[in-house]
Design a protein around this motif. Structure first.
Motif, PDB file in Angstrom:
ATOM      1  N   CYS A 251      -5.965  78.824  37.226  1.00  0.00           N
ATOM      2  CA  CYS A 251      -7.098  77.904  37.022  1.00  0.00           C
ATOM      3  C   CYS A 251      -8.376  78.498  37.597  1.00  0.00           C
ATOM      4  N   GLY A 252      -9.327  78.778  36.721  1.00  0.00           N
ATOM      5  CA  GLY A 252     -10.656  79.186  37.161  1.00  0.00           C
ATOM      6  C   GLY A 252     -11.487  77.950  37.462  1.00  0.00           C
ATOM      7  N   LYS A 264     -23.367  75.755  33.292  1.00  0.00           N
ATOM      8  CA  LYS A 264     -23.209  76.845  34.261  1.00  0.00           C
ATOM      9  C   LYS A 264     -21.855  76.749  34.955  1.00  0.00           C
ATOM     10  N   SER A 265     -21.423  75.527  35.264  1.00  0.00           N
ATOM     11  CA  SER A 265     -20.117  75.342  35.894  1.00  0.00           C
ATOM     12  C   SER A 265     -19.012  75.824  34.954  1.00  0.00           C
ATOM     13  N   TYR A 266     -19.178  75.578  33.645  1.00  0.00           N
ATOM     14  CA  TYR A 266     -18.180  76.066  32.688  1.00  0.00           C
ATOM     15  C   TYR A 266     -18.144  77.585  32.674  1.00  0.00           C
ATOM     16  N   GLN A 267     -19.298  78.217  32.641  1.00  0.00           N
ATOM     17  CA  GLN A 267     -19.355  79.679  32.641  1.00  0.00           C
ATOM     18  C   GLN A 267     -18.675  80.244  33.887  1.00  0.00           C
ATOM     19  N   SER A 272     -14.172  82.968  36.417  1.00  0.00           N
ATOM     20  CA  SER A 272     -13.172  82.973  37.475  1.00  0.00           C
ATOM     21  C   SER A 272     -11.767  83.163  36.908  1.00  0.00           C
ATOM     22  N   LEU A 273     -11.453  82.501  35.790  1.00  0.00           N
ATOM     23  CA  LEU A 273     -10.130  82.647  35.191  1.00  0.00           C
ATOM     24  C   LEU A 273      -9.886  84.096  34.781  1.00  0.00           C
ATOM     25  N   ASN A 274     -10.879  84.726  34.194  1.00  0.00           N
ATOM     26  CA  ASN A 274     -10.723  86.121  33.792  1.00  0.00           C
ATOM     27  C   ASN A 274     -10.540  87.032  35.005  1.00  0.00           C
ATOM     28  N   GLY A 285      -9.158  79.496  41.912  1.00  0.00           N
ATOM     29  CA  GLY A 285     -10.258  79.903  42.785  1.00  0.00           C
ATOM     30  C   GLY A 285     -11.595  79.873  42.071  1.00  0.00           C
ATOM     31  N   PHE A 286     -12.660  79.977  42.878  1.00  0.00           N
ATOM     32  CA  PHE A 286     -14.026  80.080  42.363  1.00  0.00           C
ATOM     33  C   PHE A 286     -14.303  81.527  41.957  1.00  0.00           C
TER      34      PHE A 286
END
Length: 494
Positions: A251-252, A264-267, A272-274, A285-286
Motif C-alpha cells: 500500500c502506497g 497531489k496525495s494520489y500522485q 510510494s507504491l512503485n 509507507g509514504f
C-alpha cells in the motif's frame, strides 16, 4: 410488519392479538398499551409499522395520542378501533391521517379485510422505499467513482470540489492509498478489510492495471492526526489481506491534503507504491524523496512539444525521458511519472477545448502504450488547430458578408467542408451554432448603427442583412430585451 395494539380493555387487546397471529404469519405484535401515554412511549421505543388504537381511553384518548405520535413518527399507520360510530370521531380520525376505522365488536372477516388492505399498502411502500434506496445507492456509487477519477486525473475544477463536498459535507481533509492488487479475489479481500477496519468514510476505485486507489476523508477533529490515521489504516488492511492471500499486497500512502490538493496525495500514493515494489521488506509507507532534476527538465520539454502537436520532436524527447528512468532499475517509477505528466497534458488540452476526454491514460502500462497515446494526442491537437483556422476563416467571411443573404451551405463551400462537418466543427470551436453566431453578430452591428447614425430602422434592418424590418425587430428584441425603437430612445435619453 410490526404492530402495537392500544386499548384500555385487556380482553380486546388479547382478542386482536389472537386474530392477527392466527391469520397473518408476516405480522408480528411487538407491544401492547392500555392508554394513550404508554402508546406514545411504545411508538418511540419500538417504532412499529402499524398501531391499532382505541379512541375512548382514560386520560389521553386515541385521537390525541395519534396526533402526538405523528409528530415524531409520521411513517406509522393507524387503524382506529372504536365502539362509537359517530361522524365526528370519523372526521377527526381522517384529519389525523387515519385511513381505516373499525367498529367493535366487529365482524371477524371485516377486520381481517381491513388488516389485509393496510398490510398490502405497507408492502407496496416497503418495496418502493427499497427501490428508491437502491437507486440512490447506485447513483451515489456512480458519483463517487466519477469524483475519484476526476481527482486522479488532476481535475482541480470547482465542480469537482463541489461534488466532493456534496458527497462528504463534514470532511475537511483526505488522503489516498494505492494498493497493489493482482486479482479479483484479492480485490474482494481488500473491500472486506476496508469495510471492517476503516473508521473513516472512503471511496474505493475499480481494479485497474493491478492497482486499486482508495480515497479516505477525515473530519476537522481528526485532520491534525492525518498521517497517523493514514498509516494505521494501511497497516491494518495490508495485514488483514496478507494473512489470507498468498500474493502479498502493498500500500502506497499519500500525505493528507485539503480537498483542493487531493490530486497531489494520489500522485504521492502511486509513487510510494512503485517505490515499495522495487524494494523488499516494507508493505506500506509514504513516498521517499528522490533527486530527479534532470528527468524533470526533460519531462517539461516533452510536455511543451506535445502541447504544440509536434509529434516528431515530442517522440525524440520522450525516448530520452524514458531512458533516464531505465538507469538503476527505475522503470516502474518512470512509468508512473510519465503517466502523471500525460494526465496533466490531457487536462491542459481539455481546458483548451481539444477533445481528449475519451482517452484513457491511467490504465496504460507499457512504453508502446504511451507512444500510441502521444501519437493520438498530437493528431487531435493538429486537427483542433486546423479546425480553429477554418472557423476563423468562416468568421471572417461572415463579418465581410453579413449584410447579404448567408447560408450554412455557402460558408461550408467557401472553406471546403461538408455542411454537416462544418456545423459540428463550428459548434465545437465556438460553443454556438452558425445561425446563433450570425444572428448575434448582425444585432451587434445594428446596435452600432443605432448608436452612431441617424439611419431609419428600415435602413438599419437592410444594412445588417434583414429584408423584413418586422422580423428584424423581433430578433433584436429577443437578443436585447428591447425593440430597436426602445433602444434608440434609451440612447437619446443618455
Amino acid at each position: 410488519m410490526k404492530v402495537v395494539i392500544v386499548d384500555d380493555e385487556l380482553v380486546e387487546r388479547k382478542a386482536m392479538k389472537k386474530l392477527i397471529e392466527e391469520n397473518f404469519s408476516d405480522i408480528k405484535v411487538i407491544g401492547e398499551a392500555k392508554n394513550g401515554r404508554i402508546a406514545i412511549e411504545l411508538a418511540d421505543e419500538l417504532q412499529p409499522d402499524v398501531m391499532f388504537i382505541d379512541i375512548k381511553m382514560p386520560g389521553l384518548n386515541g385521537l390525541e395520542a395519534i396526533g402526538l405520535i405523528r409528530k415524531s413518527q409520521p411513517q406509522i399507520k393507524f387503524i382506529v378501533v372504536s365502539a362509537y360510530a359517530t361522524f365526528q370521531y370519523a372526521k377527526e380520525a381522517m384529519q389525523e391521517g387515519v385511513k381505516e376505522y373499525l367498529l367493535k365488536p366487529g365482524k371477524k372477516n371485516e377486520t381481517i379485510e381491513t388488516i389485509h388492505r393496510v398490510y398490502k399498502e405497507f408492502q407496496i411502500e416497503k418495496e418502493s422505499d427499497a427501490l428508491l434506496q437502491q437507486t440512490f445507492l447506485e447513483a451515489r456509487k456512480v458519483a463517487e467513482q466519477h469524483v475519484l477519477m476526476k481527482i486522479m486525473q488532476q481535475d482541480r475544477t470547482e465542480e469537482t470540489e463541489k461534488m466532493v463536498r456534496d458527497l462528504f459535507p463534514e470532511m475537511k481533509v483526505g488522503f489516498f492509498h494505492v494498493y497493489s492488487c493482482s486479482n479479483q479475489h484479492q480485490y474482494q479481500l481488500l473491500s472486506h478489510g476496508l469495510s471492517q477496519l476503516s473508521p473513516h468514510p472512503y471511496i474505493i476505485g475499480e481494479l485497474t492495471s493491478e492497482r486499486v486507489a482508495v480515497l479516505f476523508f477525515l473530519n476537522e477533529n481528526l485532520s491534525s492526526q492525518g498521517k497517523v490515521h493514514a498509516l494505521t489504516v494501511a497497516r491494518d488492511v495490508t495485514v488483514f489481506v496478507n494473512k489470507r492471500e498468498q500474493v502479498q499486497m502493498r500500500c502506497g500512502i499519500g500525505y493528507p491534503a485539503t480537498i483542493k490538493k487531493l490530486a497531489k496525495s494520489y500522485q504521492e500514493s502511486a509513487l510510494s507504491l512503485n517505490q515499495l515494489r522495487i524494494r523488499d521488506g516494507s508493505y506500506y509507507g509514504f513516498p521517499r524523496q528522490e533527486k530527479e532534476e534532470e528527468s524533470n527538465e526533460i519531462g517539461e520539454v516533452v510536455l511543451q512539444h506535445l502541447l504544440s502537436g509536434d509529434y516528431i520532436t515530442t517522440i525524440a524527447h520522450f525516448e530520452q525521458y524514458y531512458e533516464q528512468f531505465m538507469v538503476n532499475n527505475r522503470e516502474i517509477l518512470g512509468m508512473e511519472r510519465i503517466r502523471e505528466d500525460l494526465i496533466s497534458a490531457k487536462r491542459q488540452l481539455e481546458n483548451q477545448g481539444v477533445f481528449v476526454t475519451d482517452l484513457d491514460v491511467i490504465s496504460i502500462q507499457s512504453k508502446q502504450g504511451y507512444l500510441e497515446l502521444i501519437a493520438d494526442l498530437c493528431e487531435r491537437i493538429l486537427l483542433h488547430h486546423e479546425g480553429q483556422k477554418m472557423v476563423s476563416k468562416a468568421k471572417a467571411y461572415i463579418h465581410e458578408h453579413f449584410q447579404s443573404s448567408l447560408s450554412l451551405e455557402t460558408i461550408a463551400e467557401y472553406i471546403q467542408l461538408s455542411p454537416t462537418y462544418f456545423t459540428k466543427l463550428f459548434k465545437d470551436q465556438t460553443g454556438q451554432t452558425f445561425i446563433d453566431y450570425l444572428t448575434i453578430y448582425r444585432i451587434e452591428q445594428a446596435i452600432h448603427l443605432l448608436q452612431r447614425t441617424s439611419q431609419s430602422l428600415k435602413e438599419i434592418s437592410y444594412a445588417v442583412g434583414y429584408k423584413n424590418p418586422n422580423y428584424f425587430s423581433r430578433v433584436f428584441k429577443k437578443i436585447t430585451n428591447k425593440s430597436p425603437k426602445e433602444y434608440r430612445k434609451q440612447i437619446i435619453k443618455m
